[in-house]
Design a protein around this motif. Sequence first.
Motif, PDB file in Angstrom:
ATOM      1  N   THR A  86      -8.346  14.538   2.117  1.00 16.19           N
ATOM      2  CA  THR A  86      -9.621  13.862   1.804  1.00 16.19           C
ATOM      3  C   THR A  86      -9.598  13.283   0.425  1.00 16.19           C
ATOM      4  O   THR A  86      -8.754  13.549  -0.365  1.00 16.19           O
ATOM      5  CB  THR A  86     -10.822  14.831   1.909  1.00 16.19           C
ATOM      6  OG1 THR A  86     -10.616  15.910   1.004  1.00 16.19           O
ATOM      7  CG2 THR A  86     -10.990  15.305   3.317  1.00 16.19           C
ATOM      8  N   ALA A 138       0.405   5.440   0.423  1.00 17.25           N
ATOM      9  CA  ALA A 138      -0.492   6.546   0.754  1.00 17.25           C
ATOM     10  C   ALA A 138       0.270   7.855   0.609  1.00 17.25           C
ATOM     11  O   ALA A 138       1.285   8.061   1.274  1.00 17.25           O
ATOM     12  CB  ALA A 138      -1.016   6.397   2.173  1.00 17.25           C
ATOM     13  N   THR A 143      -3.788   6.733   9.207  1.00 18.29           N
ATOM     14  CA  THR A 143      -5.156   6.785   8.702  1.00 18.29           C
ATOM     15  C   THR A 143      -5.221   7.788   7.567  1.00 18.29           C
ATOM     16  O   THR A 143      -4.718   8.912   7.686  1.00 18.29           O
ATOM     17  CB  THR A 143      -6.132   7.193   9.817  1.00 18.29           C
ATOM     18  OG1 THR A 143      -5.954   6.320  10.925  1.00 18.29           O
ATOM     19  CG2 THR A 143      -7.567   7.120   9.347  1.00 18.29           C
ATOM     20  N   THR A 144      -5.855   7.350   6.477  1.00 20.63           N
ATOM     21  CA  THR A 144      -6.022   8.214   5.310  1.00 20.63           C
ATOM     22  C   THR A 144      -7.498   8.251   4.939  1.00 20.63           C
ATOM     23  O   THR A 144      -8.326   7.628   5.586  1.00 20.63           O
ATOM     24  CB  THR A 144      -5.218   7.680   4.103  1.00 20.63           C
ATOM     25  OG1 THR A 144      -5.802   6.444   3.681  1.00 20.63           O
ATOM     26  CG2 THR A 144      -3.760   7.479   4.443  1.00 20.63           C
ATOM     27  N   ALA A 145      -7.795   8.951   3.873  1.00 21.82           N
ATOM     28  CA  ALA A 145      -9.161   9.022   3.378  1.00 21.82           C
ATOM     29  C   ALA A 145      -9.505   7.817   2.498  1.00 21.82           C
ATOM     30  O   ALA A 145     -10.557   7.785   1.882  1.00 21.82           O
ATOM     31  CB  ALA A 145      -9.351  10.320   2.598  1.00 21.82           C
ATOM     32  N   SER A 146      -8.657   6.828   2.458  1.00 19.01           N
ATOM     33  CA  SER A 146      -8.850   5.672   1.594  1.00 19.01           C
ATOM     34  C   SER A 146      -9.938   4.735   2.114  1.00 19.01           C
ATOM     35  O   SER A 146     -10.039   4.483   3.315  1.00 19.01           O
ATOM     36  CB  SER A 146      -7.544   4.877   1.485  1.00 19.01           C
ATOM     37  OG  SER A 146      -7.749   3.645   0.842  1.00 19.01           O
ATOM     38  N   ALA A 147     -10.714   4.204   1.208  1.00 26.28           N
ATOM     39  CA  ALA A 147     -11.728   3.214   1.570  1.00 26.28           C
ATOM     40  C   ALA A 147     -11.080   1.893   1.972  1.00 26.28           C
ATOM     41  O   ALA A 147     -11.707   1.066   2.626  1.00 26.28           O
ATOM     42  CB  ALA A 147     -12.673   2.987   0.395  1.00 26.28           C
ATOM     43  N   ALA A 148      -9.815   1.696   1.614  1.00 20.65           N
ATOM     44  CA  ALA A 148      -9.106   0.457   1.967  1.00 20.65           C
ATOM     45  C   ALA A 148      -8.704   0.427   3.430  1.00 20.65           C
ATOM     46  O   ALA A 148      -8.269  -0.601   3.932  1.00 20.65           O
ATOM     47  CB  ALA A 148      -7.871   0.299   1.089  1.00 20.65           C
ATOM     48  N   GLN A 206      -4.570  11.620   7.471  1.00 20.10           N
ATOM     49  CA  GLN A 206      -5.462  12.317   8.392  1.00 20.10           C
ATOM     50  C   GLN A 206      -4.950  12.222   9.832  1.00 20.10           C
ATOM     51  O   GLN A 206      -4.961  13.203  10.552  1.00 20.10           O
ATOM     52  CB  GLN A 206      -6.875  11.744   8.289  1.00 20.10           C
ATOM     53  CG  GLN A 206      -7.503  12.033   6.944  1.00 20.10           C
ATOM     54  CD  GLN A 206      -8.884  11.419   6.807  1.00 20.10           C
ATOM     55  OE1 GLN A 206      -9.171  10.384   7.392  1.00 20.10           O
ATOM     56  NE2 GLN A 206      -9.723  12.053   6.020  1.00 20.10           N
ATOM     57  N   ARG A 252      -2.678  12.796   1.875  1.00 17.34           N
ATOM     58  CA  ARG A 252      -3.917  12.104   2.242  1.00 17.34           C
ATOM     59  C   ARG A 252      -3.951  11.669   3.709  1.00 17.34           C
ATOM     60  O   ARG A 252      -4.947  11.143   4.186  1.00 17.34           O
ATOM     61  CB  ARG A 252      -4.118  10.881   1.353  1.00 17.34           C
ATOM     62  CG  ARG A 252      -4.084  11.168  -0.137  1.00 17.34           C
ATOM     63  CD  ARG A 252      -5.297  11.849  -0.625  1.00 17.34           C
ATOM     64  NE  ARG A 252      -6.349  10.862  -0.754  1.00 17.34           N
ATOM     65  CZ  ARG A 252      -7.590  11.138  -1.078  1.00 17.34           C
ATOM     66  NH1 ARG A 252      -7.942  12.377  -1.297  1.00 17.34           N
ATOM     67  NH2 ARG A 252      -8.487  10.202  -1.172  1.00 17.34           N
ATOM     68  N   ARG A 267       0.852  -1.193   0.000  1.00 20.22           N
ATOM     69  CA  ARG A 267       0.000   0.000   0.000  1.00 20.22           C
ATOM     70  C   ARG A 267       0.881   1.234   0.000  1.00 20.22           C
ATOM     71  O   ARG A 267       1.905   1.277   0.678  1.00 20.22           O
ATOM     72  CB  ARG A 267      -0.910   0.018   1.224  1.00 20.22           C
ATOM     73  CG  ARG A 267      -1.773  -1.219   1.259  1.00 20.22           C
ATOM     74  CD  ARG A 267      -3.142  -1.109   1.817  1.00 20.22           C
ATOM     75  NE  ARG A 267      -3.773   0.161   1.830  1.00 20.22           N
ATOM     76  CZ  ARG A 267      -4.423   0.622   2.899  1.00 20.22           C
ATOM     77  NH1 ARG A 267      -4.474  -0.063   4.005  1.00 20.22           N
ATOM     78  NH2 ARG A 267      -5.032   1.780   2.845  1.00 20.22           N
TER      79      ARG A 267
END
Length: 171
Positions: free
Chosen positions: A171, A107, A134-139, A113, A111, A105
Amino acid sequence: MTDVPAPPTPVTALLRAPRHRVSPRARLMWQVAALVEGAVAIGVLLLVDLAVDQVDLPWWGVVAAVAAVLAWVAVVPQWRYAVHRWEVTETAVHTQSGWWAQEQRIAPLSRIQTVDRAEGAVARVFGLATVTVTTASAAGALEIDGLDRARAQDLVAELTLKADAVEGDAT
């Protein structure tokens, strides 16, 4: 004669394994955790065997369960250590994890957060921690498990500063 430009490199050829390994103590931590989990599973199996009259576990079933747990404890932590890696570049956080199913992964710093550090009970015994980005990713969040406690603290500070310096709204 003019030089012919090289064909564009596919994105997959640009991906490489991240540079940094987790702490070597992570192997022992993962072995202890697997041993505890295996002992609990065998204990539950034996309790069910004693408590329920219709269940009659043969002796070789218990031996097979113990052998499976010992094989799990011996193999999986070594495999995880060989795979788990991480890296922070000027633009992104890159992780690689897994043992059977492996995942890479990346990031972008823009992105990010939140950046968190956690120490579970077993990790604390070994002086290790987990950093979660933690990111805005749906993963979901990126996790770097098995870092030396001091390195984890430094990484949280580094990522916090780098993410704050990057333009973007995460985001």
